[in-house]
Structures are given as structure tokens and as C-alpha cells.
Design a protein around this motif. Structure first.
Motif, PDB file in Angstrom:
ATOM      1  N   ASP A   1      -1.526   6.633  -1.425  1.00 14.13           N
ATOM      2  CA  ASP A   1      -1.503   7.816  -2.288  1.00 14.13           C
ATOM      3  C   ASP A   1      -1.168   8.955  -1.000  1.00 14.13           C
ATOM      4  OD1 ASP A   1      -2.416   6.718  -4.508  1.00 14.13           O
ATOM      5  OD2 ASP A   1      -4.589   7.295  -4.032  1.00 14.13           O
ATOM      6  N   GLY A   2      -1.677   8.849   0.144  1.00 12.35           N
ATOM      7  CA  GLY A   2      -1.315   9.909   1.115  1.00 12.35           C
ATOM      8  C   GLY A   2       0.045   9.670   1.595  1.00 12.35           C
TER       9      GLY A   2
ATOM     10  N   SER B   1      -2.776  11.515  12.177  1.00 12.06           N
ATOM     11  CA  SER B   1      -3.724  11.269  11.141  1.00 12.06           C
ATOM     12  C   SER B   1      -4.545  12.306  10.702  1.00 12.06           C
ATOM     13  CB  SER B   1      -4.645   9.895  11.604  1.00 12.06           C
ATOM     14  OG  SER B   1      -3.911   8.739  11.899  1.00 12.06           O
ATOM     15  N   ASP B   2      -4.883  12.233   9.400  1.00 10.93           N
ATOM     16  CA  ASP B   2      -5.779  13.244   8.793  1.00 10.93           C
ATOM     17  C   ASP B   2      -6.798  12.830   8.158  1.00 10.93           C
ATOM     18  OD1 ASP B   2      -4.610  12.232   6.727  1.00 10.93           O
ATOM     19  OD2 ASP B   2      -3.308  14.088   6.137  1.00 10.93           O
TER      20      ASP B   2
ATOM     21  N   LEU C   1      -0.054   1.506  17.544  1.00  9.48           N
ATOM     22  CA  LEU C   1       0.196   2.773  16.875  1.00  9.48           C
ATOM     23  C   LEU C   1      -0.599   2.941  15.510  1.00  9.48           C
ATOM     24  CD1 LEU C   1       4.265   2.466  16.999  1.00  9.48           C
ATOM     25  CD2 LEU C   1       2.775   3.505  18.799  1.00  9.48           C
ATOM     26  N   VAL C   2      -0.867   3.946  15.169  1.00  8.25           N
ATOM     27  CA  VAL C   2      -1.791   4.232  14.005  1.00  8.25           C
ATOM     28  C   VAL C   2      -1.307   5.627  13.364  1.00  8.25           C
ATOM     29  CG1 VAL C   2      -3.673   2.463  14.887  1.00  8.25           C
ATOM     30  CG2 VAL C   2      -3.761   5.099  15.203  1.00  8.25           C
ATOM     31  N   ARG C   3      -1.734   5.540  11.932  1.00  4.08           N
ATOM     32  CA  ARG C   3      -1.825   6.592  11.105  1.00  4.08           C
ATOM     33  C   ARG C   3      -2.710   6.482  10.074  1.00  4.08           C
ATOM     34  NH1 ARG C   3      -0.461  11.544   9.429  1.00  4.08           N
ATOM     35  NH2 ARG C   3       0.513  11.921   7.088  1.00  4.08           N
ATOM     36  N   ASN C   4      -3.655   6.941   9.738  1.00  5.77           N
ATOM     37  CA  ASN C   4      -4.541   7.058   8.775  1.00  5.77           C
ATOM     38  C   ASN C   4      -4.990   5.525   8.476  1.00  5.77           C
ATOM     39  OD1 ASN C   4      -4.584   9.903   8.437  1.00  5.77           O
ATOM     40  ND2 ASN C   4      -3.099   9.681   6.751  1.00  5.77           N
ATOM     41  N   GLU C   5      -5.787   4.873   9.527  1.00  5.23           N
ATOM     42  CA  GLU C   5      -6.088   3.553   9.212  1.00  5.23           C
ATOM     43  C   GLU C   5      -7.723   3.240   9.491  1.00  5.23           C
ATOM     44  OE1 GLU C   5      -4.319   1.300   8.429  1.00  5.23           O
ATOM     45  OE2 GLU C   5      -2.106   1.520   9.289  1.00  5.23           O
ATOM     46  N   MET C   6      -8.259   4.244   9.069  1.00  4.42           N
ATOM     47  CA  MET C   6      -9.673   4.417   8.993  1.00  4.42           C
ATOM     48  C   MET C   6     -10.409   3.060   8.394  1.00  4.42           C
ATOM     49  SD  MET C   6     -11.218   6.015  11.251  1.00  4.42           S
ATOM     50  CE  MET C   6     -12.861   5.267  10.660  1.00  4.42           C
TER      51      MET C   6
END
Length: 341
Positions: free
Chosen positions: A286-287, A62-63, A32-37
Motif C-alpha cells: 500500500d505504501g 522509512s516512515d 539496505l532497508v525501507r519500511n521493513e518493521m
């Protein structure tokens, strides 16, 4: 609940946005990921080297370009859900789990259903994007699974070892772009006959929170209990996981760290390098703090931001006399955080 009913629940909860066009031979991985670039390129490369052939990755809205990046990977199937990580779970969502606990997070449901739908029965890895298993040179995850099969085990425990660079500014931004990483070089957990391994150390996370004035030191008797006897949890919670499991559709996650699989190995302990403090954490914080949507009102992330800000403002390093440079499996084995391979 029957297997067909579980699969229907999975199809209602998660769907395939893009199938991997060229998965390779090897074990599957559920993530599972969110904003992990900041972590995804090394994460995928690391686990490809350890024998993962197909990644099933659920992107939680993610954005930061995560979805586009994953969509360009030949061995990644991109999974989506109509829900969000922080959405509450009801009994109707999770009918085969027994009573749903108040505050249960969606990730427990997602992990169980992803494994049920895309793995079914067999060995699979399940790690977050900031968690990197380390193995002896020449060993991959299929080799570990073979050893576990020979033992009659259906899971393996891993000690979550927090990694950190030298300075808080390396995490918050303004420091080294590619910093060296360290860990607290002492035994963190030990295997036991109990359901969950025994925690034997407070963790770097708690050490740094105390140094920053965000947490209180453990009383003397608690420190001695941790070192000499162990506890089912440390002061920062449960810092063990089952990153490699022999799944079956009726299995499920009780928490993010513990499943219902009842035959974990009693001799193999994997080291799980946890990049809790990494060079992309500051931007991610921050996000998160601006958008919300995480457990308990982003409490863990607000605490992390407070710790890093306090240490940076006072010029206190993240390292300490216990700190040891990250040097692969050998370093974890030498400090009692890996065994059996």
C-alpha cells in the motif's frame, strides 16, 4: 580507481547517523532497508544467531518507525544517504564501475560503497531484510567463511527460494497473524563452471503469476531447457545472489545479485529463504504503490499486488502439490537447494 578515491566517494554517498555502541564479536552485515518493521526483529535475531556481530544498515527514508527501531539496537550502525533508492546513478557517482548502464539503481552503488567504507577487506554478509540464510545446526557464517577460505574462494552463491503462506489473505491482511510458510520443493538452481549458477526452475513467483493470469506459461521447450540444461536467468529474473563475500575496496556490484568477485565456491550452495510473500507485504505494498520511488515505476510491486488480489478474489491458495513446509537447512538440502556444508 584508488582505494582512497573509492573511500572519498563512499563518504560523499553515505554517512553514519548513529554508530553501534556495543557491536559484538562476529562478521559484519551490510543491509539496505525501507519500511521493513514487519521483518527487522526476526531478521536481526536470525543473523545474530548465525554470528553477525555488527549490522551496517542504510535506511532509505522509512516512515514506519524503522529508523527509531534500528537506533535502539546496540549492534546496529544506522547509515543514511542524501539520495533515494530510485535516484538515477551517473558516471560521476560510480566512476570505478566502468560505463554506467541506463536505469542503474542506487542500491548497487550503495552496497558497493557500504562494503568499501565499513568492511574494507574481509568477509561480510550482505542480505536484504526479507532474505534469511539457513545453515546446518551448529554452523554459523564464520564457519562457512572458514570453509570458503580453505577452498580459495572469495564468495558463495545462494539460491533464492521464495516462501509463501497458504493463502493470499495471509499476505494482504485479514489472514493468520503468524502463518506457516512453504516453498516449492524442487531444485531451483545448480552450480556450474559458468559465472552465474544455472536456473533449473521457474520459481514460485512465476508459478503464481501464471495461476493469477498475470504471466504466460513457459513454452514446453523452455520448461524442458530449464529442467534439463538450465538457464542463466529464470522467467522472473536472476534468483541467485552472493550473500557472503570476501570484499576488497576495488570490488563492486554489477547488479543487485552479481559482483565482480571472481572466485565463488564451486561446491557450496547456500539456501536463501526469501520472504517475498510475508504477513507484512500487504501493508508495505500500500505504501509503495502510493509513494513510488522504486525501479521501473514500481512495476514489480504493481505486478505482485495484481497477483495477490487475483488469487485472493478467486480463493486460489498459494500452495500447490510441490509445496513443502519450511523446515530449515535439511529441507533445502533434500530438495537440491543447498550443498557443500
Amino acid at each position: 580507481m584508488t582505494r582512497d578515491a573509492i573511500l572519498r566517494a563512499a563518504e560523499a554517498e553515505v554517512s553514519v547517523a548513529r554508530n553501534a555502541p556495543l557491536p559484538r564479536p562476529g562478521l559484519p552485515m551490510v543491509t539496505l532497508v525501507r519500511n521493513e518493521m514487519a521483518l527487522l526483529p526476526p531478521f536481526l535475531a536470525h543473523y545474530r544467531d548465525l554470528g553477525i556481530g555488527h549490522f551496517f544498515i542504510l535506511d532509505d527514508a522509512s516512515d514506519d518507525g524503522t529508523a527509531a527501531y534500528l537506533g535502539a539496537q546496540d549492534d546496529v550502525s544506522l547509515i543514511v544517504s542524501p539520495h533515494r533508492y530510485g535516484d538515477p546513478v551517473t558516471q560521476a557517482d560510480y566512476p570505478y564501475a566502468g560505463p554506467v548502464r541506463p536505469g542503474m539503481r542506487r542500491n548497487n552503488l550503495w552496497k558497493s560503497l557500504l562494503l568499501a567504507r565499513f568492511v574494507g577487506e574481509g568477509w561480510a554478509a550482505q542480505c536484504d531484510a526479507d532474505e534469511f540464510i539457513h545453515l546446518p545446526p551448529g554452523t554459523d557464517l564464520a564457519d562457512v567463511a572458514d570453509r570458503l577460505d580453505a577452498q580459495g574462494a572469495n564468495a558463495v552463491w545462494a539460491a533464492m527460494i521464495d516462501l509463501y503462506p497458504r493463502q493470499a489473505r495471509d499476505v494482504l491482511g485479514g489472514g493468520a497473524a503468524d502463518p506457516a510458510y512453504f516453498f516449492d520443493g524442487t531444485r531451483h538452481v545448480t552450480l556450474s563452471g559458468r559465472r552465474v549458477p544455472r536456473h533449473r526452475y521457474e520459481s514460485a513467483r512465476h508459478r503464481l503469476a501464471v495461476t493469477a493470469g498475470v504471466a504466460r506459461p513457459l513454452p514446453f521447450h523452455r520448461r524442458m531447457q530449464l529442467r534439463l540444461v538450465g538457464r542463466s536467468q529464470g522467467p522472473s529474473g536472476t534468483l541467485v545472489k552472493q550473500p557472503l563475500v570476501r570484499w576488497h575496496p576495488q570490488a563492486r556490484h554489477l547488479t543487485a545479485h552479481v559482483t565482480t568477485l571472481d572466485r565463488p565456491s564451486r561446491s557450496v550452495l547456500l539456501p536463501l529463504a526469501h520472504y517475498y510473500y510475508h504477513h507484512g507485504t500487504g501493508a508495505k505494498l500500500d505504501g509503495i504503490l502510493a509513494s513510488g520511488g522504486y525501479n521501473k515505476g514500481n512495476a514489480a510491486y504493481r505486478r505482485l499486488a495484481a497477483v495477490l488480489t487475483a488469487l485472493d478474489g478467486r480463493g486460489i491458495p498459494l500452495t500447490c502439490p510441490l509445496s513443502r513446509p519450511l523446515d530449515g537447512y535439511a529441507g533445502f538440502a533434500a530438495t537440491g537447494n543447498a550443498a557443500g556444508l
